[in-house]
Enzyme design. Structure first.
Site, PDB file in Angstrom:
ATOM      1  N   HIS A 154      72.233 -13.368 -26.179  1.00  0.00           N
ATOM      2  CA  HIS A 154      71.366 -13.003 -25.045  1.00  0.00           C
ATOM      3  C   HIS A 154      72.105 -12.197 -23.982  1.00  0.00           C
ATOM      4  O   HIS A 154      71.508 -11.773 -23.002  1.00  0.00           O
ATOM      5  CB  HIS A 154      70.773 -14.247 -24.384  1.00  0.00           C
ATOM      6  CG  HIS A 154      69.919 -15.055 -25.311  1.00  0.00           C
ATOM      7  ND1 HIS A 154      68.867 -14.501 -26.013  1.00  0.00           N
ATOM      8  CD2 HIS A 154      69.976 -16.364 -25.682  1.00  0.00           C
ATOM      9  CE1 HIS A 154      68.303 -15.448 -26.757  1.00  0.00           C
ATOM     10  NE2 HIS A 154      68.965 -16.581 -26.578  1.00  0.00           N
TER      11      HIS A 154
HETATM   12 ZN   LIG Z   1      68.875 -19.765 -29.958  1.00  0.00          ZN
END
Ligand SMILES: [Zn+2]
Length: 366
Positions: A154
């Site tokens: 992320h």
């Molecule tokens: Zn994840």
């Protein structure tokens, strides 16, 4: 080696500790005890097992696949290493405990002085990041490599989130592009339950990187902008089970690698697809995870494409055991191990003990 070094000089790359030679006796499995986050019980406030990495290695040692002598010790990524991808602005922001508390989703970090946040949380994550970069080079040399940690998918060059503070996947690929002759194309196979918006943002305009992403369509991060970077997008519904999942993984892994032949596959092997995971929302069994990893390794290894695996999300108490079992299965299948060398295909007899043989030293009497 001299070729690689000259390329490094030509490019004017900085000097890094992460690309030093690894002895042949070592398996290309990278880990450091520094990976594990333990501090005043703070780790218990996050819905995850912050010692999972150590437990994976513990189980692999119990099964005598790993020993203290045949594992590669990860080094911490330096600021210069991180700057290969990250902006200085972003790295400076991590000097604020509030920012780190937000990125890691551990709110109490907000109240800690930053030097403690650096030492207890960011250093482990930087060491795991160093591990992914090291494993990238090892994968090219050995045909496969596993970082027992990493997979912070992320995080992008200028933004962290979802527990990911450093963009280790982007970093390992950029290091390879810059420093290793003959590596100019990469495929990311991201099978964590969440969309890998970090590397997607980093490689949005980069045609050298092909991204396949299989994730639960309803959960974090739902990053529509980043989705434009995905060449093969497989969006799953709540509670997807083994049969449907494995069918899709196999179909699209084969499809992706038939479509473009990369010089390296980076496999983000998140285990938060496991049934009962509080964040993933899927319903894959432990056997399903083991089969999944086998499918991905087989697809890459059969084609002679080097593969780097990182473990990414999945922090239930039983997760570490499943990851260890999966690596042992890869060994039984001849897909990893000292006999499974570069492009040689499976050559290790099933169940063959690997470490001590590989190390070329007598088995320690223990
Ligand atoms: Zn994840």
């Amino acid at each position: 080696m001299s070729q690689k070094e000259s390329k490094q000089e030509k490019k004017g790359s900085h000097r890094t500790e992460l690309y030093t030679e690894v002895p042949a006796r070592c398996l290309p499995i990278v880990y450091s005890p520094e990976y594990n986050i333990t501090f005043l019980g703070l780790e218990k406030l996050h819905p995850f097992d912050a010692g999972k990495w150590g437990k994976v290695v513990h189980f692999l040692k119990e099964e005598q696949f790993l020993t203290d002598d045949n594992i590669v010790e990860a080094r911490e990524a330096s600021e210069e290493d991180l700057l290969v991808v990250h902006t200085r602005r972003y790295l400076n922001k991590l000097k604020w405990s509030l920012v780190v508390a937000t990125i890691t989703e551990i709110p109490p970090l907000l109240f800690l002085p930053n030097f403690l946040v650096q030492r207890k949380v960011l250093r482990p994550l930087r060491t795991q990041t160093g591990g992914t970069i090291m494993a990238g080079k090892l994968a090219i040399e050995r045909g496969w490599a596993i970082n027992v940690g990493g997979g912070f998918h992320h995080c992008s060059s200028d933004k962290g989130g979802g527990f990911c503070a450093y963009a280790d996947i982007t970093l390992s690929i950029k290091f390879l592009f810059e420093r290793v002759e003959g590596v100019s194309k990469a495929t990311i196979i991201d099978l964590d339950a969440h969309q890998g918006n970090g590397h997607e943002r980093d490689f949005l305009e980069d045609r050298r990187v092909y991204i396949m992403d299989v994730y639960n369509r309803y959960i974090y991060p739902g990053d529509g902008y980043a989705k434009r970077a995905i060449k093969r997008k497989v969006e799953l519904d709540w509670g997807t089970e083994d049969q449907e999942y494995l069918q899709k993984v196999e179909l699209h892994c084969e499809g992706a690698l038939n479509e473009v032949r990369p010089d390296i596959v980076v496999y983000n092997a998140g285990t938060d697809i496991l049934d009962g995971d509080p964040l993933g929302g899927l319903a894959i069994s432990p056997q399903g995870i083991i089969k999944r990893d086998e499918i991905v390794f087989r697809a890459a290894r059969r084609r002679g494409i080097p593969i780097l695996m990182v473990t990414s999300g999945g922090y239930q108490r039983k997760t570490a055991r499943i990851i260890a079992d999966s690596i042992l299965n890869l060994q039984r299948q001849g897909l990893v191990g000292c006999g499974a060398a570069d492009e040689a295909g499976p050559s290790l007899a099933p169940g063959t003990a690997c470490g001590p043989v590989c190390a070329g030293v007598p088995t320690p009497a223990r």
